[in-house]
Motif scaffolding. Structure first.
Motif, PDB file in Angstrom:
ATOM      1  N   UNK B 215       0.811  -1.213   0.000  1.00 26.48           N
ATOM      2  CA  UNK B 215       0.000   0.000   0.000  1.00 26.48           C
ATOM      3  C   UNK B 215       0.848   1.268   0.000  1.00 26.48           C
ATOM      4  N   UNK B 216       2.140   1.130  -0.319  1.00 23.83           N
ATOM      5  CA  UNK B 216       3.000   2.312  -0.417  1.00 23.83           C
ATOM      6  C   UNK B 216       3.622   2.350  -1.822  1.00 23.83           C
ATOM      7  N   UNK B 217       4.735   1.655  -2.034  1.00 23.90           N
ATOM      8  CA  UNK B 217       5.430   1.833  -3.320  1.00 23.90           C
ATOM      9  C   UNK B 217       4.886   1.020  -4.493  1.00 23.90           C
ATOM     10  N   UNK B 218       3.967   0.060  -4.252  1.00 20.67           N
ATOM     11  CA  UNK B 218       3.278  -0.550  -5.401  1.00 20.67           C
ATOM     12  C   UNK B 218       1.779  -0.249  -5.343  1.00 20.67           C
ATOM     13  N   UNK B 219       1.431   0.832  -4.634  1.00 21.71           N
ATOM     14  CA  UNK B 219       0.026   1.168  -4.431  1.00 21.71           C
ATOM     15  C   UNK B 219      -0.792   1.324  -5.719  1.00 21.71           C
ATOM     16  N   UNK B 220      -0.254   1.933  -6.794  1.00 23.96           N
ATOM     17  CA  UNK B 220      -1.087   2.078  -8.002  1.00 23.96           C
ATOM     18  C   UNK B 220      -1.578   0.727  -8.533  1.00 23.96           C
TER      19      UNK B 220
END
Lengths: 421, 421
Positions: B215-220
């Protein structure tokens, strides 16, 4: 209640699909379809008998994504999927390569019934019992239970808009009380242990004509629900039978019905009738069937259960002799494992496949491991194991075994110092 | 980490299926596919952009019974279903006639995501995040969480055979610790509240190049998983859109992605692009978006959460403004309900439909009721509500409200005396 008052008129029989009667499993005597569970000749257990038409794979595959795709093979009406129910079944068949690698077995599948509406295989049998209750004109769905069955009955009745009455021992753990009572049926606490509750239920079943106790007076129908585990496994394998299956044993009904399901599929030409071996799994603290298997006995000596696998803790399993027969006839076995092995089994399945099983699933995985280690199970034969319930319901089993690897301050340097990267 | 070191070579992009890039939702700037979550121009949130080929209903219907049937619509490789994962999705869409009758609404459906592998919708988003992590060469799947997300990440990583690291507040309830730790990944307790844990996670995400915080750096990519709720709803309705949907709002991402999913289906000709209204549901104890909706604001003022609906307790919802826009644009609304109404909602759904929802589901059902009572929701329009999680995980919410109707001795006369028949 006398048999005659409960005779069902012939016209009603259509509501049981292709089922045409009941047969005694002990003496073979035949009986009408009705709310009967004991043979009028010998008091033996009754089983549903069918007259199957031609049934095709295409017909099944076009059906709903629930047990009702197998309606022609069950004692339920043709329009069953349109009648409000919890629509259980068609749960995942998971290819368990990580677990297979760890255990040294070639091809392994986990049939994961924790995906059912109330997260155990009981939703299957209760759905069929509910249909039978409806067709027999019963107005109350009832059961004695200490867990999964209570959840399944209360939920199914709520969805169907009929009354449920669930009997539990007074000292039942609070979470199990909540997960049943939340559905709003009548929950009755009984001062006594499960045996007392069970005896009371049988007494009430004999007195209250409008009540269907799922595992007492509609038991022959109820038990048929377990066949769907066999049907789904075969269909999900691409319409073929596995070579080996490992199944937990409580009353033993599920194991014998999976055998019945595989046999029916072969007889109907839906699968090649290839040979398969069936293995039973018990917890050592309640292993009367495994003991009888080892001793070469045909009958099962009752025990007083003492195990963390509460959903398998039936000390006097009704289908014990049939389990012995099935496992011996197919070249299988019945084994048992300690409570510590059960805990290991739960953790092993969770760690390798991301499936969190209840204690019964731990029993099955641990038994699979033991059967492989003792050379009873062929590591080169395709094998399916059944996870029949959900770890969320038996958290205590592993509570003392798992937890955080570290506790740190909310700072990157502290994270680095903890050496977790 | 600089953007350049993480640029993904063009040849790798095929592993994201029909996704072709990222677009800033604030300024519209375009970016390469990669482990990016903030616009290089304006720091706005990024969203996956696609170049869809022709996609047919038949093609989808022939796919697996999981979210992967929608592979062409997700940023995942064509062979995703063959790569070990938890195979979430294709959960029940339940026709809720009992509940509809009780609330005075004509046609009501419950999309029940408690049937997912770890019993919440988070399995959907995590499965897509896991795929992105793999395609981007990340070796650790991580998240800060206090519940459903922790379960989903730990289970998905176990199944995929990669390491997971889950960060939780030190004082997290023991059941939530067990249901995460059992999967055998690394669980890290942090001395602080959820905000502290979240901040630490962002810090680590910026330092550890091999880690994918879902939910931070692969959130998209992660967020795209929620579109599958829209796809399944439309397909299960027989390839058409509902007229109204009620969706719980935490970060708000799910609600906006359901809108995106419906829009895509219309644009691709998979459904008739009929109008629909989207409604958001919050608990009053954490209702910044509902408050902004009422006040007519475009921005959301952060709050300090105080509600039993912990899985919705995000005081500063990232997608708040987009939720406001979506609900206003479609003619919907955002409402909130008290914790007591949440408890009522849980019991109402269980009693009428046999579905035991977690607190977030209680929020949704209670909001549905309030929207009807206040005339904001049309009782004659076909409506779908989302149950995103399982009551087994939030037993405390109803613990004081349900229990046995009577306690009796194990005898038929005592049963009769209790007047339960």
């Amino acid at each position: 209640m006398s048999a005659s008052t409960l005779d069902v008129p012939t016209t009603t029989r259509r509501s049981f699909g292709n089922a045409v009667g009941l047969t005694c499993r002990a003496c073979g005597a035949r009986q009408e379809l009705g709310p009967f569970y004991a043979c009028i000749e010998c008091f033996g257990p009754l089983e549903v008998r069918y007259d199957f038409p031609t049934i095709t794979r295409e017909q099944i595959e076009a059906g709903p994504k629930s047990i009702w795709r197998y309606q022609p093979l069950l004692p339920v009406p043709a329009d069953i999927a349109a009648i409000p129910n919890t629509d259980p079944g068609f749960t995942r068949l998971v290819k368990a390569d990580n677990l297979a690698r760890e255990l040294g077995i070639k091809t392994l599948w986990v049939k994961d019934d924790s995906g059912n509406p109330t997260h155990s295989f009981k939703d299957r049998v209760v759905a069929v019992a509910l249909s039978a209750a409806r067709e027999l004109g019963k107005t109350v769905l009832a059961c004695p239970s200490t867990g999964n069955l209570a959840n399944a009955v209360a939920a199914a009745a709520a969805r169907a808009g009929i009354r449920s009455v669930v009997f539990i021992p007074e000292n039942l753990e609070r979470p199990k009380v909540i997960t049943t009572a939340v559905y709003g049926g009548t929950l009755v606490a009984v001062r006594g242990n499960y045996d007392d509750v069970n005896k009371l239920a049988s007494e009430i079943a004999g007195e209250e004509e409008d009540w269907a106790f799922v595992n007492v007076n509609v038991r022959p129908y109820y038990a048929e629900g377990s066949k769907t585990l066999a049907y789904e496994t075969a269909e999900q394998l691409g319409w073929r039978l596995p070579e080996q299956v490992v199944i937990p044993v409580a009353s033993g009904s599920q194991l014998t019905k999976v055998d019945k399901g595989f046999t029916e599929l072969g007889e109907l030409g839906l699968v090649e009738p290839t040979p398969y071996r069936i293995f039973g799994a018990q917890a050592t603290g309640c292993s009367p069937v495994a003991q009888a298997f080892r001793d070469g006995h045909d009958v099962v000596r009752p025990v007083k259960p003492d195990t963390i696998a509460k959903s398998l803790a039936i000390g006097n399993p009704a289908d014990g002799p049939y389990v012995l027969d099935t496992c011996r006839r197919t070249g299988g076995a019945v084994e048992d494992v300690s409570d510590d092995e059960v805990r290991d089994g739960i953790q092993l399945l969770a760690r390798t496949e991301g499936i969190f099983a209840e204690t019964a699933g731990g029993v099955t995985i641990a038994t699979l491991k033991k059967l492989l280690e003792t050379g009873q199970l062929d590591p080169d034969a395709e094998t399916v194991v059944f996870n029949t319930g959900d770890g969320l319901k038996t958290l205590d089993a592993v509570a003392d075994r798992v937890g955080p690897a570290a506790t740190i301050d909310p700072s990157y340097p502290d994270f680095v110092a903890a050496d977790l990267a």
